[in-house]
Every structure is written in C-alpha cells, then in structure tokens.
Design a protein around this motif. Structure first.
Motif, PDB file in Angstrom:
ATOM      1  N   ALA A 162     -25.426  -8.263 -34.412  1.00 54.76           N
ATOM      2  CA  ALA A 162     -26.230  -7.635 -33.360  1.00 54.76           C
ATOM      3  C   ALA A 162     -25.697  -6.250 -33.023  1.00 54.76           C
ATOM      4  O   ALA A 162     -26.471  -5.296 -32.827  1.00 54.76           O
ATOM      5  N   ILE A 163     -24.370  -6.107 -32.945  1.00 60.66           N
ATOM      6  CA  ILE A 163     -23.772  -4.804 -32.646  1.00 60.66           C
ATOM      7  C   ILE A 163     -24.065  -3.812 -33.765  1.00 60.66           C
ATOM      8  O   ILE A 163     -24.309  -2.622 -33.517  1.00 60.66           O
ATOM      9  N   LEU A 164     -24.061  -4.284 -34.999  1.00 62.04           N
ATOM     10  CA  LEU A 164     -24.344  -3.403 -36.137  1.00 62.04           C
ATOM     11  C   LEU A 164     -25.768  -2.842 -36.060  1.00 62.04           C
ATOM     12  O   LEU A 164     -25.998  -1.663 -36.356  1.00 62.04           O
ATOM     13  N   ARG A 165     -26.714  -3.662 -35.652  1.00 57.72           N
ATOM     14  CA  ARG A 165     -28.092  -3.181 -35.491  1.00 57.72           C
ATOM     15  C   ARG A 165     -28.174  -2.123 -34.391  1.00 57.72           C
ATOM     16  O   ARG A 165     -28.873  -1.105 -34.529  1.00 57.72           O
ATOM     17  N   LEU A 166     -27.457  -2.367 -33.302  1.00 56.78           N
ATOM     18  CA  LEU A 166     -27.436  -1.378 -32.216  1.00 56.78           C
ATOM     19  C   LEU A 166     -26.807  -0.069 -32.689  1.00 56.78           C
ATOM     20  O   LEU A 166     -27.289   1.025 -32.359  1.00 56.78           O
ATOM     21  N   ALA A 167     -25.739  -0.159 -33.465  1.00 56.29           N
ATOM     22  CA  ALA A 167     -25.060   1.041 -33.957  1.00 56.29           C
ATOM     23  C   ALA A 167     -25.958   1.832 -34.899  1.00 56.29           C
ATOM     24  O   ALA A 167     -25.969   3.071 -34.872  1.00 56.29           O
ATOM     25  N   ALA A 168     -26.718   1.128 -35.741  1.00 53.74           N
ATOM     26  CA  ALA A 168     -27.640   1.821 -36.650  1.00 53.74           C
ATOM     27  C   ALA A 168     -28.704   2.588 -35.867  1.00 53.74           C
ATOM     28  O   ALA A 168     -29.018   3.747 -36.186  1.00 53.74           O
ATOM     29  N   ALA A 169     -29.254   1.965 -34.819  1.00 55.09           N
ATOM     30  CA  ALA A 169     -30.250   2.648 -33.986  1.00 55.09           C
ATOM     31  C   ALA A 169     -29.626   3.824 -33.244  1.00 55.09           C
ATOM     32  O   ALA A 169     -30.239   4.892 -33.105  1.00 55.09           O
ATOM     33  N   HIS A 170     -28.387   3.643 -32.756  1.00 62.74           N
ATOM     34  CA  HIS A 170     -27.677   4.716 -32.050  1.00 62.74           C
ATOM     35  C   HIS A 170     -27.422   5.902 -32.981  1.00 62.74           C
ATOM     36  O   HIS A 170     -27.590   7.064 -32.579  1.00 62.74           O
ATOM     37  N   THR A 171     -27.043   5.618 -34.219  1.00 61.91           N
ATOM     38  CA  THR A 171     -26.787   6.675 -35.200  1.00 61.91           C
ATOM     39  C   THR A 171     -28.047   7.470 -35.485  1.00 61.91           C
ATOM     40  O   THR A 171     -28.040   8.716 -35.460  1.00 61.91           O
ATOM     41  N   LEU A 172     -29.141   6.778 -35.737  1.00 58.38           N
ATOM     42  CA  LEU A 172     -30.406   7.462 -36.021  1.00 58.38           C
ATOM     43  C   LEU A 172     -30.889   8.258 -34.812  1.00 58.38           C
ATOM     44  O   LEU A 172     -31.413   9.373 -34.964  1.00 58.38           O
ATOM     45  N   GLY A 173     -30.730   7.706 -33.614  1.00 58.23           N
ATOM     46  CA  GLY A 173     -31.173   8.404 -32.407  1.00 58.23           C
ATOM     47  C   GLY A 173     -30.463   9.733 -32.219  1.00 58.23           C
ATOM     48  O   GLY A 173     -31.095  10.767 -31.954  1.00 58.23           O
ATOM     49  N   ASN A 174     -29.133   9.737 -32.369  1.00 63.14           N
ATOM     50  CA  ASN A 174     -28.371  10.981 -32.214  1.00 63.14           C
ATOM     51  C   ASN A 174     -28.656  11.966 -33.340  1.00 63.14           C
ATOM     52  O   ASN A 174     -28.788  13.175 -33.102  1.00 63.14           O
ATOM     53  N   LEU A 175     -28.787  11.466 -34.571  1.00 59.03           N
ATOM     54  CA  LEU A 175     -29.069  12.334 -35.702  1.00 59.03           C
ATOM     55  C   LEU A 175     -30.438  13.003 -35.567  1.00 59.03           C
ATOM     56  O   LEU A 175     -30.572  14.226 -35.748  1.00 59.03           O
ATOM     57  N   LEU A 176     -31.447  12.218 -35.228  1.00 58.28           N
ATOM     58  CA  LEU A 176     -32.799  12.760 -35.111  1.00 58.28           C
ATOM     59  C   LEU A 176     -32.920  13.740 -33.942  1.00 58.28           C
ATOM     60  O   LEU A 176     -33.661  14.728 -34.024  1.00 58.28           O
ATOM     61  N   THR A 177     -32.201  13.485 -32.866  1.00 58.04           N
ATOM     62  CA  THR A 177     -32.198  14.436 -31.748  1.00 58.04           C
ATOM     63  C   THR A 177     -31.634  15.782 -32.180  1.00 58.04           C
ATOM     64  O   THR A 177     -32.179  16.843 -31.838  1.00 58.04           O
ATOM     65  N   ASN A 178     -30.546  15.759 -32.942  1.00 51.49           N
ATOM     66  CA  ASN A 178     -29.964  17.014 -33.414  1.00 51.49           C
ATOM     67  C   ASN A 178     -30.856  17.710 -34.431  1.00 51.49           C
ATOM     68  O   ASN A 178     -30.897  18.948 -34.494  1.00 51.49           O
ATOM     69  N   VAL A 179     -31.575  16.943 -35.249  1.00 51.66           N
ATOM     70  CA  VAL A 179     -32.537  17.559 -36.166  1.00 51.66           C
ATOM     71  C   VAL A 179     -33.595  18.306 -35.360  1.00 51.66           C
ATOM     72  O   VAL A 179     -33.967  19.448 -35.693  1.00 51.66           O
ATOM     73  N   SER A 180     -34.086  17.698 -34.296  1.00 48.03           N
ATOM     74  CA  SER A 180     -35.099  18.341 -33.461  1.00 48.03           C
ATOM     75  C   SER A 180     -34.547  19.564 -32.743  1.00 48.03           C
ATOM     76  O   SER A 180     -35.187  20.618 -32.698  1.00 48.03           O
ATOM     77  N   LEU A 181     -33.331  19.457 -32.196  1.00 44.47           N
ATOM     78  CA  LEU A 181     -32.733  20.585 -31.484  1.00 44.47           C
ATOM     79  C   LEU A 181     -32.482  21.766 -32.421  1.00 44.47           C
ATOM     80  O   LEU A 181     -32.501  22.925 -31.996  1.00 44.47           O
ATOM     81  N   GLY A 182     -32.234  21.477 -33.686  1.00 42.98           N
ATOM     82  CA  GLY A 182     -32.033  22.558 -34.640  1.00 42.98           C
ATOM     83  C   GLY A 182     -33.316  23.250 -35.039  1.00 42.98           C
ATOM     84  O   GLY A 182     -33.284  24.364 -35.588  1.00 42.98           O
ATOM     85  N   ARG A 183     -34.461  22.630 -34.770  1.00 45.98           N
ATOM     86  CA  ARG A 183     -35.749  23.174 -35.220  1.00 45.98           C
ATOM     87  C   ARG A 183     -36.582  23.797 -34.105  1.00 45.98           C
ATOM     88  O   ARG A 183     -37.339  24.738 -34.359  1.00 45.98           O
ATOM     89  N   VAL A 184     -36.498  23.253 -32.898  1.00 44.67           N
ATOM     90  CA  VAL A 184     -37.334  23.733 -31.797  1.00 44.67           C
ATOM     91  C   VAL A 184     -36.461  24.017 -30.583  1.00 44.67           C
ATOM     92  O   VAL A 184     -35.253  23.762 -30.585  1.00 44.67           O
ATOM     93  N   ASN A 185     -37.085  24.549 -29.539  1.00 45.17           N
ATOM     94  CA  ASN A 185     -36.357  24.854 -28.307  1.00 45.17           C
ATOM     95  C   ASN A 185     -35.836  23.583 -27.639  1.00 45.17           C
ATOM     96  O   ASN A 185     -36.426  22.510 -27.765  1.00 45.17           O
TER      97      ASN A 185
END
Length: 380
Positions: free
Chosen positions: A140-163
């Motif tokens: 269960a913790i591994l699933r949470l960590a995978a979602a946490h990893t994707l959430g932070n990564l995708l946020t930074n992808v967006s911040l690098g592209r738009v305001n």
C-alpha cells in the motif's frame, strides 16, 4: 445532652446553654472572625459546602484554559504563516531553476533527495519516533509513493512550461478529482452542495485556460495529471490510515518521500541522462544565474518543498480536514498573487475573473464539506 444538627455552623441552643464559659482569648478570636466575615464574606466561603440549605460553589476564572487557547491559536497562526511563506519561496526558487535547467525529472529527484536527507536527520536526532513498517503495509505504501512521485514530477513539468500562477490555477481543480476518486475508490457519494460547488471551479479553470498567455498543452496536461495523481494519493492515504497498525501521517509522508526518491533517480537518469556535469551547469549559468546562485536556489527549493509539506502534515494533526482545506485554499491565493507580483506576469481581465471564480469555487467546496463532512457511503 448533645444534639446533632444538619448544619454544623448553626449552634444548637442546648449546646450553647451547657457549654463551658469561653476564655478571653477565644472571645477575641471569635470577634475578630465575625468582623472579618462581615467585611469580606467571600474569603470564608468554601466550595461545595451548604449554608442554610443553599449549596454554594466557588466561581473561578479559567485563566489557564484561556492562556492555553491563546498560545495554541498563536502557534497555529504561526504555522500557517510558515506554510504559506515556504510555499511562496519554493515556487519562486523552483521556477527560476527550471527556467535555466529544463530537466524536471532531475530537479524533482534532487528535491526528493533533499527531503530524504532531512528525514534521516529527523530520525537520527530523535525529533520524531522512527516508524515500524510491517511487510503487509509495504504494498500500500509503495502505491502511495508511486502516486507521490508522479504528482511532484508532473507539477515540475508544468512549472517549467507555463507561468506559476497558471499551474496553481489548474491545480485548483483538486476538489473535483477528490470527489471523483472518493466515489470510485471509497464509495463515498457527494452531497448536492458539494457537486454545485464544483461547477464554478470547472468554469473558472476553463476560462483561465482559454485566456492564459503562456498556455501550452504540455504544461496544461501535466498540471491536470498532477491533480489526478495527487488526489488519488490522498484518497489512498485516507484508505490506508483507517487500517490497523496505521502509521502516523508524518512517518507515512517520510517513508513515501524516501521511496519516491529511490524510484525517481533511475527514471531521471533514463529520461534526462546524467545532467550534473560541468558543461550542463555552465549551460544553466549562462542564462542569467551564477553557479553559486543556481546551486543555492536548487538546494533551497528542495528544503522548502519538504518543509512546507511537513508543516502541512503537522497542521493537519492540529485542525480538522475542513479547516486544513480552507487554509489550502488561502495558500493557493497567496501563491498565485505572490508569483504574479514577483515574476510580473501579465494577467488579462478575463484571466483574473477565471482565476477568482475557480478559487471562489474551492472556498464554496470547503464550506459545503463543513455542512456535510461525511458524504454518503455506498458499497457495491
């Protein structure tokens, strides 16, 4: 002959008749007592004693309670201020790093590494007890960590592209995905008021997106996908925390951060390659930042990211989830406003209306949750 009366302070006439004569010392003491009692009667009232059939209780001012509530309120207000301040600095530092170093996977891995180091120091200095994770909890913790990893990564992808302001306007859609995943994963159906509060959120984000000067599909889709992963993580966390032997939320967040760092490092090398080379750093510093400024901002962004998430969990331990949601709504307003002022982001009137509508919808959502904090739960 001795009579026992129900009121010990009222002397029986028979006792007065048969008593021995008082000494001069006793008479002076009784006179002094009577004089004092007539002048300051409250000095001689004892709690929970009866006087002529009436039960008297002492009235005390709850000074300790009031001072304790004041201290708690000041502490909570200070923590909210620190939470907002760390968010502002994280977004400013992170955006400046991503402008000159367009490798979001590597940047995110570095930030999670900073968090892993801070967690290790916290456990080493015994600032928080170390967790005990059973093998049954790990999937269960591994699933949470995978979602946490994707959430932070995708946020930074967006911040690098738009305001920054546009990314956080899109992330105002979080309540929509919270309701969606609560229905799909927990079987919790929202009330009519909650559903109605989602309408201005969707309308506001749509209007802000159509009128955003820095709009591009990668930035938009990345921010929207981060909503999906972050809210699925939050819903799964809620489901995990009700199980037996559940970890406290600080330790759960700490373990998720460490696992996310381990998961993301090979992915970052696979996607970006090894970018911590002198030539890459020289390329980054040639775009307006010195090597020292780049390193300091990268480090501060990692520290601020983990610190504000840790403070958020600490606040959640002190207040209700609804109050935390209201604070998160205010945080979104503060981050959007500060980023517009710092980066001098051009904002059109329609874009402002869309952003304000979305944030107003988020506030209405928190109010609807306060009215009906426990949605109807239906099991299939």
């Amino acid at each position: 002959m001795l009579l026992i009366t129900p009121y010990p302070r009222l002397v029986s006439p028979l006792i007065a008749t048969n008593s021995t004569p008082e000494s001069s010392f006793t008479r002076r003491a009784r006179a002094s007592s009577s004089s004092s009692c007539s002048s300051y009667p409250w000095l001689f009232l004892k709690p929970n004693r009866r006087f002529n059939g009436f039960k008297l209780k002492s009235a005390t001012v709850p000074g300790d309670v009031e001072s304790g509530s004041l201290v708690k309120g000041l502490k909570l207000g200070g923590m909210f201020g620190v939470w907002y301040l760390l968010n502002i600095y994280y977004n400013i530092f992170n955006k400046q790093v991503l402008r000159v170093y367009p490798y979001p996977a590597t940047v995110t891995a570095f930030q999670l590494g900073c968090g892993t180091l801070m967690i290790s120091i916290m456990w080493l200095l015994k600032l928080h007890p170390r967790p005990k994770v059973s093998p049954s909890q790990f999937p269960a913790i591994l699933r949470l960590a995978a979602a946490h990893t994707l959430g932070n990564l995708l946020t930074n992808v967006s911040l690098g592209r738009v305001n920054v302001s546009f990314t956080h306007t899109i992330k105002a859609m979080e309540p929509f995905f919270t309701v969606l995943f609560s229905v799909l994963l927990l079987g919790e159906w929202p009330s009519l008021w909650i559903v109605c509060s989602l309408l201005p959120i969707v309308a506001g984000v749509s209007l802000a997106s159509f009128t955003e000067a820095s709009f591009n599909w990668i930035g938009f889709c990345s921010a929207m996908a981060s909503n999906v992963t972050n809210q699925s993580r939050n819903v799964l966390s809620k489901k995990f925390m009700v199980e037996k032997e559940a970890l406290d939320n600080i330790n759960l967040f700490s373990i998720i951060t460490i696992i996310s760092f381990v998961l993301l490092v090979p992915v970052a090398i696979l996607i970006d390659g090894f970018k911590f080379t002198p030539s890459q750093l020289q390329l980054a510093t040639s775009q307006g930042l010195s090597a020292k400024e780049f390193c300091i901002m990268s480090l501060l962004a990692g520290v601020c990211l983990h610190s504000y998430q840790q403070v958020s969990y600490m606040i959640l331990e002190m207040v209700s989830p609804v109050t935390h949601s209201v604070g998160n709504c205010v945080k979104r307003v503060v981050v959007i406003g500060s980023s517009i002022l710092f980066f001098k982001t051009p904002v059109s009137p329609l874009n402002s209306i869309g952003t304000a509508t979305a944030l107003a919808g988020v506030y209405l959502y928190t109010r609807a949750k306060r009215v009906n904090p426990n949605p109807n739960s239906k099991t299939s």
